[in-house]
Design an enzyme around this catalytic site. Structure first.
Site, PDB file in Angstrom:
ATOM      1  N   HIS A 188       0.835  -1.206   0.000  1.00 14.74           N
ATOM      2  CA  HIS A 188       0.000   0.000   0.000  1.00 14.74           C
ATOM      3  C   HIS A 188       0.871   1.258   0.000  1.00 14.74           C
ATOM      4  CE1 HIS A 188      -3.720   2.228   1.494  1.00 14.74           C
ATOM      5  NE2 HIS A 188      -2.763   3.085   1.794  1.00 14.74           N
ATOM      6  N   GLU A 189       1.837   1.312   0.905  1.00 16.66           N
ATOM      7  CA  GLU A 189       2.665   2.524   1.009  1.00 16.66           C
ATOM      8  C   GLU A 189       3.535   2.704  -0.235  1.00 16.66           C
ATOM      9  OE1 GLU A 189       1.862   4.615   3.054  1.00 16.66           O
ATOM     10  OE2 GLU A 189       0.737   3.388   4.451  1.00 16.66           O
ATOM     11  N   HIS A 205       1.544   4.222  -2.986  1.00 15.64           N
ATOM     12  CA  HIS A 205       1.525   5.688  -2.837  1.00 15.64           C
ATOM     13  C   HIS A 205       2.788   6.276  -3.459  1.00 15.64           C
ATOM     14  CE1 HIS A 205      -2.049   6.378  -0.568  1.00 15.64           C
ATOM     15  NE2 HIS A 205      -1.654   5.836   0.567  1.00 15.64           N
ATOM     16  N   HIS A 242      -5.625   7.225  -2.715  1.00 13.35           N
ATOM     17  CA  HIS A 242      -6.574   6.212  -2.248  1.00 13.35           C
ATOM     18  C   HIS A 242      -7.698   6.049  -3.268  1.00 13.35           C
ATOM     19  CE1 HIS A 242      -4.819   7.163   1.863  1.00 13.35           C
ATOM     20  NE2 HIS A 242      -4.557   5.904   1.635  1.00 13.35           N
TER      21      HIS A 242
END
Lengths: 637, 43
Positions: free
Chosen positions: A89-90, A93, A99
């Site tokens: 997830h990070e 980014h 998101h």
């Protein structure tokens, strides 16, 4: 994020900071493997590139969005963030993803319940237009690893996000793996069409059987079928869910004599990394004396005869179900994988069947725990199920405990147990990383969203009574008995009471044919307990650079046969000088410009004042002398 | 106190990224995004 300047190169330089916990380091490397399998993004240790990602243990889990081109870009994997999907997830980014629910069209798919959001946090639910974000023509994705969970920023117990299709309420906020759309979007954003470690996936649904070939040097052929009277009744890909489809390859033992073989070769494959994991499902409906041989046929200049090497022999007692197998390969030349069915003794009908083959350049799991009749275990009186005992590659004996009674959650724990090698092993057990995976049995490895969590044995960890947590089980464990009556000692369990929910376990293909697979890997990660903050010098540079040290993280390189420093810089700062010893910044430039202006102004002012003073003084003296010699006449004229 | 037979890494709670950051009192954009001055979006 819109803007080409935010993109990273396909191979991202990284540094794992000393502050990171050992478990987090291993988890981050596992997350990189998922990127290598499913996307074209690769990672390499930083060796002086101008921009890189520094992963460190900060407060919390966070990242910037996109490549900020600031040299060292930080990404925090803090306490509680050492979970593979959180790292994915990070890094998404960092690769440029916002998101999912901040998309401009999100109100068509979810409702934000504003009065359930914590006061002051409503700004976290804004959506953004296509000047800032681009969804790349990919539909809204409830299952994205980038989607908020339904409870994000809630002020009570009611959800803050309600999906317009109710079935997706428990899908949003998954922290297991990339969704199909995450991968599609990432591969579009970075213009890629292949990955580093994926090689082949075949479920035999198409008549071309993925380019597999029958050998002409054997005595029988494999057949593409959808069922066999003696079993299996259906393939493994669909498990009978789709009438008229669902194929697998079958070697019919009753059509050949004892000793007959049938060889089925894959298409030609081109390795990049030199190690592979072959995974497939096998169903034996014939005899326990039948055998499946796995070969590799290599093509290289040295082996004109296309060497056929036997890698593994699989003998399986017919148990009436599909079984998962892994075979580790180490091939560096182009090759085919060959499945060789061999008829053994016995008069039974049926034969060998294979389905859902996946080949990737990844490490195979070390152990597989196959749990049959899984639904019967849910709600069992004892509540806990222990795996068979396994040995790690270092020799530690262990068991996995699955807790199914604490609804709605499934818990999973790792226990060291007493074993045959205990006298030769190091205690307390140091830095063994245990990775426990509940396998999503999707036929295609790229579409799986397996749930994976890791723990690491810290030899310094103590219990409440002062014992070392990972000390020898015969010293700190409790007595138990194997089903055969053998006594052993079991150490304390360490793991997750909320490994995943029962609801999620019933989703996707975690349970297939009432079978669940738990994949286990226990590896020594002591080597990760080292500093990786110096860039790796390129070949030949090292000697000249040995006595030429660059300060302030500068990199030594060879230029025209001489060692030179390349100094780090950011958007508004830089280092300079022969050894990067001087620091500069745009602020300094402004200060210099302003001070120069003020100084010039002051000097000019002083010169002006002095000039005026001198002129006035001279004029005054001349006037006085003229006045003294003058005779005044007609004063009252 | 005697240590229980099993030790739960997460303390029995499956915390999402945003819960972890919230508990730490972090005030990050959308819960886990660090913004710099250049990319500041209207929040």
């Amino acid at each position: 994020i819109v803007g080409e300047s935010y993109r990273w190169p396909h191979t991202i330089p990284y540094v794992l900071d000393d502050s990171l916990e050992m478990n987090a380091r291993g988890v981050i490397l596992n997350a990189f493997e998922r990127y290598r399998l499913k996307t074209c993004i690769d990672f390499k240790p930083w060796s002086g590139e101008p921009n890189y990602i520094s992963v460190f243990k900060g407060s919390g889990c966070w990242s910037s969005v996109g490549n900020r081109r600031v040299g060292k870009q930080e990404l925090s994997i803090g306490k509680g963030c050492d979970r593979i999907a959180t790292v994915q997830h990070e890094f998404l980014h960092a690769l440029g993803f916002w998101h999912e629910q901040s998309r401009s069209d999100r109100d068509d798919y979810v409702s934000i319940i504003w009065d359930r959001i914590i006061s002051g946090k409503k700004n976290n639910f804004e959506s953004y237009d296509d000047r800032q974000t681009d969804s790349l023509n990919v539909p809204y994705d409830y299952s994205s690893v980038m989607h908020y969970s339904k409870t994000a920023f809630q002020n009570g117990s009611e959800p803050t996000i309600v999906t317009r299709i109710p079935d997706f309420m428990d899908v949003i906020g998954q922290r297991m793996d990339f969704s199909d759309s995450d991968i599609l979007k990432l591969n579009q954003l970075y213009n890629c069409s292949s990955s580093l470690s994926f090689m082949e996936s075949c479920d035999f649904e198409l008549e071309n059987v993925c380019g597999m070939i029958q050998s002409s040097e054997d005595s029988a052929d494999w057949q593409r079928v959808s069922q066999v009277p003696e079993g299996p009744e259906s393939d493994h890909s669909n498990m009978g869910r789709c009438k008229g489809s669902g194929f697998f390859m079958h070697f019919n033992r009753s059509s050949v004599n004892e000793g007959a073989t049938a060889m089925l070769g894959s298409r030609i494959l081109y390795p990049k990394r030199g190690f592979q994991c072959l995974q497939f499902f096998l169903y034996n409906s014939g005899s326990e004396y039948d055998q499946l041989n796995i070969y590799v046929r290599e093509y290289s200049a040295a082996s004109v005869n296309r060497t056929l090497t036997l890698v593994e022999e699989i003998k399986d007692v017919p148990i009436g179900s599909w079984q998962l197998y892994h075979v580790t390969l180490k091939v560096t030349n182009k090759f085919r994988v060959v499945f060789g069915g061999v008829r053994g003794a016995g008069a039974s009908r049926g034969g060998l069947s294979i389905d859902d083959i996946n080949l990737s350049e990844t490490q195979c799991p070390h152990h597989v725990w196959h749990i049959r009749n899984f639904t019967q275990l849910i709600g069992s009186p004892s509540g806990s199920v222990y795996s068979p005992s396994f040995y790690s590659s270092k020799g530690y004996a262990f068991q996995i405990r699955l807790n199914l009674s604490s609804l709605p959650n499934v818990g999973m724990y790792f226990h060291l147990i007493s074993g045959a090698n205990d006298d030769q092993l190091e205690w307390p057990c140091p830095w063994q990383q245990v990775t426990m995976t509940i396998l999503d049995q999707n036929p295609d490895i790229r579409q799986r969203m397996s749930n994976k969590r890791s723990i690491t044995t810290d030899p310094f960890m103590t219990t409440g009574n002062g014992d070392y947590f990972w000390d020898r089980p015969s010293k700190v464990g409790v007595q138990d008995f194997f089903p055969n009556g053998t006594q052993f000692q079991r150490g304390r369990g360490y793991g997750y009471s909320v490994f995943m929910t029962h609801e999620r376990l019933k989703s996707r293909d975690f349970m297939k044919g009432d079978d669940v697979y738990i994949l286990l890997t226990v590896e020594d990660i002591s080597h990760l307990n080292t500093t990786q903050n110096e860039p790796t010098p390129t070949l030949g540079v090292n000697d000249l650079c040995t006595n030429f040290k660059c300060e302030n993280d500068g990199i030594c390189i060879l230029h025209n046969g001489k060692a030179e420093c390349r100094c780090p810089s950011g958007e508004d700062w830089w280092y300079m000088g022969e050894r990067c010893e001087k620091r500069g910044s745009t602020r300094d430039t402004i200060v210099i410009a302003v001070s120069s202006t003020v100084a010039v102004f002051a000097v000019m002012l002083v010169i002006t004042l002095v000039s005026v003073y001198c002129t006035r003084k001279k004029y005054h003296q001349e006037t006085s002398s003229k006045t003294a010699n003058m005779t005044l006449e007609n004063q009252h004229a | 106190l005697p240590t229980p037979e099993i030790f739960d890494v997460d303390g029995g709670i499956d915390q999402d990224i945003f819960d972890i950051n919230e508990d730490l009192g972090l005030d990050l954009f959308e819960g886990d995004i660090r913004l710099d001055g250049v990319q500041e979006r209207n929040s």
